[in-house]
Design an enzyme around this catalytic site. Structure first.
Site, short mmCIF file in Angstrom:
data_model
loop_
_atom_site.label_atom_id
_atom_site.label_comp_id
_atom_site.label_asym_id
_atom_site.label_seq_id
_atom_site.Cartn_x
_atom_site.Cartn_y
_atom_site.Cartn_z
N LYS A 156 55.81 -64.40 -42.34
CA LYS A 156 55.92 -63.77 -41.02
C LYS A 156 56.39 -64.76 -39.96
CE LYS A 156 53.16 -59.76 -41.94
NZ LYS A 156 52.82 -60.01 -43.37
C1 LIG Z 1 53.07 -59.14 -44.40
C2 LIG Z 1 53.07 -59.69 -45.77
C3 LIG Z 1 53.66 -59.00 -46.85
C4 LIG Z 1 54.27 -57.62 -46.71
O1 LIG Z 1 55.44 -57.61 -45.95
P1 LIG Z 1 56.04 -56.24 -45.38
O2 LIG Z 1 57.12 -56.64 -44.46
O3 LIG Z 1 54.90 -55.56 -44.67
O4 LIG Z 1 56.51 -55.43 -46.54
C5 LIG Z 1 53.68 -59.61 -48.10
N1 LIG Z 1 53.11 -60.83 -48.29
C6 LIG Z 1 52.53 -61.51 -47.28
C7 LIG Z 1 51.92 -62.84 -47.58
C8 LIG Z 1 52.49 -60.98 -46.00
O5 LIG Z 1 51.90 -61.67 -45.00
#
Ligand SMILES: *Cc1c(COP(=O)(O)O)cnc(C)c1O
Length: 491
Positions: A129
């Protein structure tokens, strides 16, 4: 470049053409839809060739400028150069270059095919993120300064999103973050990551309750429209368009790093929850990036896997949503999925609106083409390259062990879901890139269970739990929450 809502009627879209900066600070469109470009910018083979030589920051600039056409080039160049640095994305594994920002690592190159890991979790909070959120912090500060305005981000978190938002917005002029989390319910590591921030614009609020109490508080406060407007309250959730665009960049980067000519194709497997990450891959593919397959990997919460196998989209009730060992994928519905469905039904906004109205009233829709279904567009899914698979706690443990034994690295639980599913879809001749969405240190409980030893922590995180913490504890009370916000914004 203009943006339209997935639910816009042609009249409202024509009346309200939106530019990138208009939708930057917001979430949903006023009609309840999600924003998408009126058409996708295309990338030529000559451009792809030229981009092979660029740094990550330069590539981000080239891609962003196709979407953010109302931000002057020089400003965009400065913003991307400041965001994508080896100092910000400094947590690369040994043997991988931090300057690559998202370094690739070949795990396997045999007769079954080539399996490659793309590290997206080298940013300050050790999860992917940061790739988008760090840019968002700089974009927000830039846009707010231009308007001489301010913004108060108000959200709830059980882990990854809240910390990524805080590390992106800390110290930014014009921005405050009020982040609710359930008191004493996060892991010690996650708690320390957030609460050790001492920046005066970051407010950690530990709510005496569970995550749902936090979310209910956010809803209750946001539903008071007068309060929300006066306090300039906004969000940074995964439907934010700028976050999606920032994620498009690393698909290009992964492709360019894994290939030597534009005649080659690659596939991606993406650990998926809210469909934000893989939606960016879909957009890269629509722009002309030679992606063969886009594979959505889910955990036990398999809403997306079910759709990509059957054409039935069936959201889950809270009671049917599992708490798993890949918790950032524990979703009951995929908030960005509407962006793909809009495409699948031929960019028909009225039909998209009707389908998602049915999600609210009947819990889902069915595009399988079976008698009584809502349509037969599922037959077109293959055209967009989508495939899927599912992984369980037992798969996760086995994959973490396999990867440690075979390749000598420790992966996190979400990435393990990705590798498990990628192995089911890898084909000879097409490199399969698995996106690594977090570092193992963040989910140490499961690493300990799988390997019998702790995950290594990147430098600087060894002692994070002993840092002084800054937070307040509050009961789940709407009026107390409003009073706290108003007191600290001075608005
Ligand atoms: C947010 C997240 C996801 C999922 O990502 P999306 O964009 O919601 O599909 C997968 N792995 C981790 C570690 C995350 O923080």
């Amino acid at each position: 470049m203009h943006y339209v809502s997935t639910r816009a009627t042609s009249a409202s879209a024509a009346r309200n053409p939106q530019q990138f900066s208009d939708i930057l600070l917001g979430g949903l469109a006023p009609d309840g839809g999600l924003y998408l470009p009126a058409e996708y910018p295309q990338v030529s083979s000559a451009e792809l060739d030229a981009w092979r030589k660029l740094s990550y920051a330069e590539l981000a600039y080239e891609i962003l400028r196709k979407f953010a056409t109302d931000i002057p080039d020089a400003d965009l160049k400065e913003l991307t150069a400041r965001t994508y640095t080896p100092e910000v994305y400094r947590n690369a594994r040994e043997g991988e270059a931090a300057a690559d920002i998202t370094p690739l690592r070949v795990l396997e190159d045999g007769p079954q095919g080539k399996l490659v890991l793309q590290a997206l979790s080298n940013g300050p909070t050790l999860a992917f993120k940061d790739m988008a959120m760090q840019l968002l912090g700089n974009l927000f500060e830039y846009a707010l300064a231009k308007e001489n305005d301010e913004l108060n981000i108000f959200g709830a978190t059980s882990g990854d999103t809240g910390s990524a938002a805080e590390y992106a917005m800390r110290g930014k002029r014009g921005v405050r973050v009020f982040m609710l989390s359930p008191h004493k319910k996060m892991s010690a590591f996650q708690t320390a990551q957030m609460f050790s921030l001492q920046d005066p614009n970051i407010f950690n609020i530990a709510v005496e309750g569970v995550f749902d109490d936090c979310q209910d508080l956010v809803k209750a406060v946001s539903n008071d429209l007068e309060f929300k407007a006066r306090q300039k309250i906004g969000t940074v959730n995964s439907i934010n368009w700028a976050r999606v665009v920032a994620q498009v960049v690393y698909y290009f980067r992964g492709y360019l790093a894994a290939t030597t000519s534009n005649d080659q194709k690659v596939s991606f497997t993406v650990p998926s929850g809210n469909f934000g990450n893989i939606c960016a891959g879909h957009i890269a593919r629509m722009m002309g990036l030679p992606i063969d397959k886009l594979v959505a990997a889910t955990n036990e919460n398999d809403v997306l896997d079910e759709f990509f196998r059957t054409g039935v989209y069936r959201v889950r009730k809270p009671s049917e949503t599992f708490h798993t060992s890949s918790p950032s994928m524990d979703i009951s519905k995929a908030s960005n999925f509407e962006r793909f469905v809009y495409e699948l039904v031929g960019r028909d906004a009225e039909r998209t609106h009707a389908l998602f109205r049915k999600v609210d009233t009947h819990g889902g829709f069915d595009l399988s083409g079976a008698p009584g279904s809502d349509g037969d567009e599922f037959r077109d899914v293959a055209k967009y390259g989508f495939l899927s698979g599912r992984s369980t706690h037992a798969d996760r443990l086995a994959t973490i062990r396999d990867v440690a034994d075979d390749y000598g690295i420790t992966i996190d639980t979400h990435t393990a879901d990705g590798i498990k599913v990628a192995r089911e879809h890898v084909q000879p001749g097409v490199p399969m890139i698995v996106l690594e969405t977090a570092l193992a240190a963040k989910f140490n409980e499961t690493i300990l269970e799988a390997l019998g030893e702790d995950a290594a922590r990147p430098a600087g995180f060894e002692d994070i739990e002993s840092l002084p913490q800054r937070f307040v504890v509050m009961p789940p009370d709407v009026s107390l929450m409003k009073a706290y916000i108003a007191e600290h914004t001075g608005l």
